[in-house]
Design an enzyme around this catalytic site. Structure first.
Site, mmCIF file in Angstrom:
data_model
loop_
_atom_site.group_PDB
_atom_site.id
_atom_site.type_symbol
_atom_site.label_atom_id
_atom_site.label_comp_id
_atom_site.label_asym_id
_atom_site.label_seq_id
_atom_site.Cartn_x
_atom_site.Cartn_y
_atom_site.Cartn_z
ATOM 1 N N HIS A 1 0.858 -1.187 0.000
ATOM 2 C CA HIS A 1 0.000 0.000 0.000
ATOM 3 C C HIS A 1 0.887 1.227 0.000
ATOM 4 O O HIS A 1 2.058 1.166 0.343
ATOM 5 C CB HIS A 1 -0.979 0.018 1.191
ATOM 6 N N HIS B 1 12.835 -4.329 4.270
ATOM 7 C CA HIS B 1 11.761 -3.394 4.612
ATOM 8 C C HIS B 1 12.137 -2.487 5.790
ATOM 9 O O HIS B 1 12.063 -1.255 5.693
ATOM 10 C CB HIS B 1 10.498 -4.200 4.931
ATOM 11 N N ARG C 1 0.391 13.949 5.712
ATOM 12 C CA ARG C 1 -0.103 15.192 6.292
ATOM 13 C C ARG C 1 -0.022 16.354 5.303
ATOM 14 O O ARG C 1 0.951 16.489 4.564
ATOM 15 C CB ARG C 1 0.714 15.567 7.534
ATOM 16 N N LYS D 1 -6.844 6.251 -3.474
ATOM 17 C CA LYS D 1 -6.268 6.342 -2.133
ATOM 18 C C LYS D 1 -5.451 5.094 -1.808
ATOM 19 O O LYS D 1 -5.896 3.970 -2.033
ATOM 20 C CB LYS D 1 -7.404 6.513 -1.113
ATOM 21 N N ARG E 1 -2.702 18.460 17.779
ATOM 22 C CA ARG E 1 -1.627 17.882 16.963
ATOM 23 C C ARG E 1 -0.977 19.032 16.203
ATOM 24 O O ARG E 1 -1.544 19.582 15.272
ATOM 25 C CB ARG E 1 -2.206 16.849 16.001
ATOM 26 N N GLY F 1 2.032 -2.865 15.558
ATOM 27 C CA GLY F 1 1.229 -2.277 14.485
ATOM 28 C C GLY F 1 0.010 -3.106 14.157
ATOM 29 O O GLY F 1 -1.097 -2.577 13.966
ATOM 30 N N ASN G 1 -5.688 23.714 10.156
ATOM 31 C CA ASN G 1 -5.129 23.135 8.935
ATOM 32 C C ASN G 1 -5.562 21.683 8.815
ATOM 33 O O ASN G 1 -5.300 20.865 9.686
ATOM 34 C CB ASN G 1 -3.595 23.217 8.977
ATOM 35 N N THR G 2 -6.231 21.366 7.704
ATOM 36 C CA THR G 2 -6.541 19.972 7.383
ATOM 37 C C THR G 2 -6.205 19.736 5.917
ATOM 38 O O THR G 2 -6.004 20.691 5.153
ATOM 39 C CB THR G 2 -8.013 19.636 7.683
ATOM 40 N N SER G 3 -6.128 18.486 5.535
ATOM 41 C CA SER G 3 -5.691 18.170 4.175
ATOM 42 C C SER G 3 -6.743 18.574 3.147
ATOM 43 O O SER G 3 -7.941 18.496 3.395
ATOM 44 C CB SER G 3 -5.364 16.685 4.058
#
Length: 610
Positions: free
Chosen positions: A9, A130, A423, A34, A523, A184, A553-555
């Site tokens: 991904h 990785h 971000r 996405k 944040r 994770g 601030n947002t995307s």
């Protein structure tokens, strides 16, 4: 040096010229899918263009992991769990046997087609591991001459947690925790159980946590994870299905938490909030214990972080405040996309044996590493869309925007180079007045079309961060959470303090309600004049008019859509939503001046919900 990540991904590409990061981008921004996992043909093409090179002029191409080792892990896992998992095994094997075992050949064929070259004329293709790619992405661009490195994610080939020491160009592995024991994947199991999408909904779980109480911490520690004092751990796999199954959790997990997983898009109950709070607390505890151990073992004073878990900015905030390291640095593209950058850096420093010089601040250039568009390209795109616009010089533009935001207008802000990583950092952002009590709900429900509980981040002038928040440190990549200063908080009355869950949402908690989460945290993105002068100038203009050196601030996207890449993407998103203003470079567009689009809600089906 070209680095590539793909086929799991967040495919991406990154390019170095003489050891300097010249360009990096995720494939999703170009394909508009996405988390696009396909071969990053558009991202590679962009990187070559940014470097002014053709593929034939590249010294080496480095892929971010080793597919053969992944296949080895897959086979060994199925054998050890047999006969369970046979359905998953049958589903996985044809894909591996047909495609993934021959990835080197497939990659070379894709590259040859992209470069219009014969396969034999391609640059050498190398494969890193990785977690080695993650570690390289964390240490090499960091500002430290030497540092400890901690990588935490779902799983690479085998490693899920790894510890390294970086010193100059040397990157030395110390130890690792292997699959299936994964912090994770533990977090992703709870993402799945609470009804969010694995590999994209983990940040929702983190945002939901402050609405709940950590009532399930003991259940998690007593049953799911055997956590040692040094932070190492093992999971009880009898509760999980991800090793060989088609889901993350199983019926035993369901029984522990009193029922089946929440159906996606169904109402969120107090239980989901409490579960989110609980796994978040456990995750923070694991990270803090691991960091303490790494500090004791290495004696280093600085820590670098990468891997998907490093995007847990609440845990990062605690690391910064509670130590034991004097300083931490988190790779802004901490997930798999950043593996492309790490792979390129390994090509330079390890394979080519080139020396490394630490760059003050860091070497990421603010993470503004994607495409940018000049006046001519912007004007052409806007004219093609039949947009109505004005072109204003900077002083007038900044002053005008500051006034519009002071009137609670929501602004789409498209400037300079696109950000690398998840971000938006003032290159492709939606911004507004943080003092507005309605801004959070307006942005969530009328512009982003997403869940009402999700918080928004503040962009704050770096020189004023300590005036608003309990921190005085750089956080340019929005990866640190800190509390809003107590003198800015609004005292809640007795009845308000008794509220729980989602009922806490609409309380005004501070003088900056749009960016204050329900636990009085935020944040934080610190905005630096050196890396983003235009965004810094806008903040200064807003401060001059309002006295406030902070913006929401947002995307720049709607739910399920990748962040916008081009001026055409920006205009389309602007017109489909209830954004009031769009700024692309020096071009100002007001919604009221545009020819209205026909109301067609079918476009919302274009993007799969994240």
């Amino acid at each position: 040096m070209l680095g590539i990540s793909a086929f799991y991904h967040d495919s991406a590409a990154a390019i170095l010229v003489d050891g300097q990061i010249v360009g990096a981008a995720q494939e999703e921004r170009f394909s508009r899918i996405k988390h696009d996992a396909g071969f990053p043909v558009h991202a590679i093409s962009y990187c070559l263009e940014a470097a002014g090179l053709t593929l034939s002029e590249i010294d080496r191409i480095v892929f971010y992991d080793k597919p053969i080792l992944k296949f080895e892990r897959l086979l060994e896992t199925y054998v050890s769990y047999a006969p369970s998992g046979i359905r998953s095994f049958i589903a996985a094997m044809p894909v591996w046997l047909k495609d993934k075992l021959y990835l080197k050949q497939a990659i070379r064929e894709d590259l040859a087609e992209l470069g219009d070259m014969k396969n034999k004329d391609l640059p050498p293709l190398l494969f890193a591991e990785h977690h080695q790619s993650h570690a390289a992405s964390a240490f090499y661009p960091s500002p430290f001459e030497r540092a400890a490195v901690l990588c935490l994610d779902g799983v690479g080939e085998w490693a899920t947690t790894s510890v390294w020491v970086g010193n100059g160009r040397e990157l030395t592995p110390l130890w690792e925790i292997d699959f299936p024991h994964s912090l994770g994947l533990l977090y992703s199991a709870f993402t799945y159980y609470t009804g969010f999408k694995v590999n994209s909904g983990e940040y929702k779980l983190m945002g939901l946590a402050p609405y709940g109480e950590p009532t399930y911490v003991d259940a998690i520690l007593d049953n799911l994870i055997d956590l040692k004092d040094d932070g190492t751990f093992r999971l009880d796999m009898s509760y999980f299905n991800y090793a060989t199954g088609l889901t993350m959790t199983n019926k035993r997990f369901d029984a522990l938490f009193g029922g089946p997983p929440r159906r996606p898009e169904s109402p969120i109950s107090q239980q989901e909030m409490d579960i989110a709070a609980s796994i978040q607390q456990v995750t923070e505890e694991v990270v803090l214990r691991l960091a303490k151990t790494v500090h004791e073992e290495t004696g280093e004073t600085a820590l670098c972080l990468a891997g998907g878990v490093a995007l847990n900015c609440v845990a990062n905030g605690r690391l910064l405040r509670e130590g034991p390291f004097d300083d931490i640095w988190v790779q802004p593209a901490a997930g798999d996309a950043g593996g492309a950058l790490g792979a390129a850096l390994l090509g330079w420093h390890v394979y080519e044996q080139k020396e490394r010089i630490a760059v003050p601040g860091d070497a990421m250039r603010g993470s503004y590493l994607g495409p940018e568009f000049d006046d001519e390209a912007i004007r052409t795109a806007l004219d093609a869309a039949d947009a109505r616009y004005q072109r204003l010089d900077d002083p007038e533009l900044m002053s005008r925007l500051a006034g519009l935001m002071g009137e609670e207008k929501v602004v789409g802000w498209f400037q300079g180079r696109m950000e690398f990583g998840p971000r938006a950092l003032g290159g492709r952002s939606i911004i507004g007045d943080p003092r507005s009590a309605k801004m959070q709900s307006v942005m969530n429900l009328k512009i982003k079309y997403r869940e009402s509980f999700r918080p928004f981040a503040p962009s704050v002038l770096r020189e004023r961060v300590s005036d608003y928040f309990d921190m005085d440190a750089d956080s340019p990549y929005m990866l640190i959470v800190a509390d809003v200063r107590k003198d800015l908080l609004v005292e809640l009355d007795e009845e308000q303090q008794k509220l729980s869950g989602i009922d806490k949402l609409n309380l005004k908690r501070s003088q900056l309600p749009a960016i204050t989460h329900v636990d009085n945290s935020a944040r934080i993105q610190t905005v630096h004049e050196g890396t983003n002068p235009r965004y810094h100038a806008l903040l200064k203009a807003f401060e001059a008019q309002t006295g406030c050196g902070v913006l929401v601030n947002t995307s720049f996207n709607v739910r399920g859509e990748p962040i916008v890449c081009t001026p055409a993407d920006a205009y389309r998103c602007f017109m489909r939503t209830e954004m009031d203003v769009l700024v692309v470079g020096n071009f100002l567009l007001l919604k009221e001046d545009q020819t209205p689009w026909e109301k067609d809600e079918a476009w919302k089906e274009e993007f799969a919900l994240d």
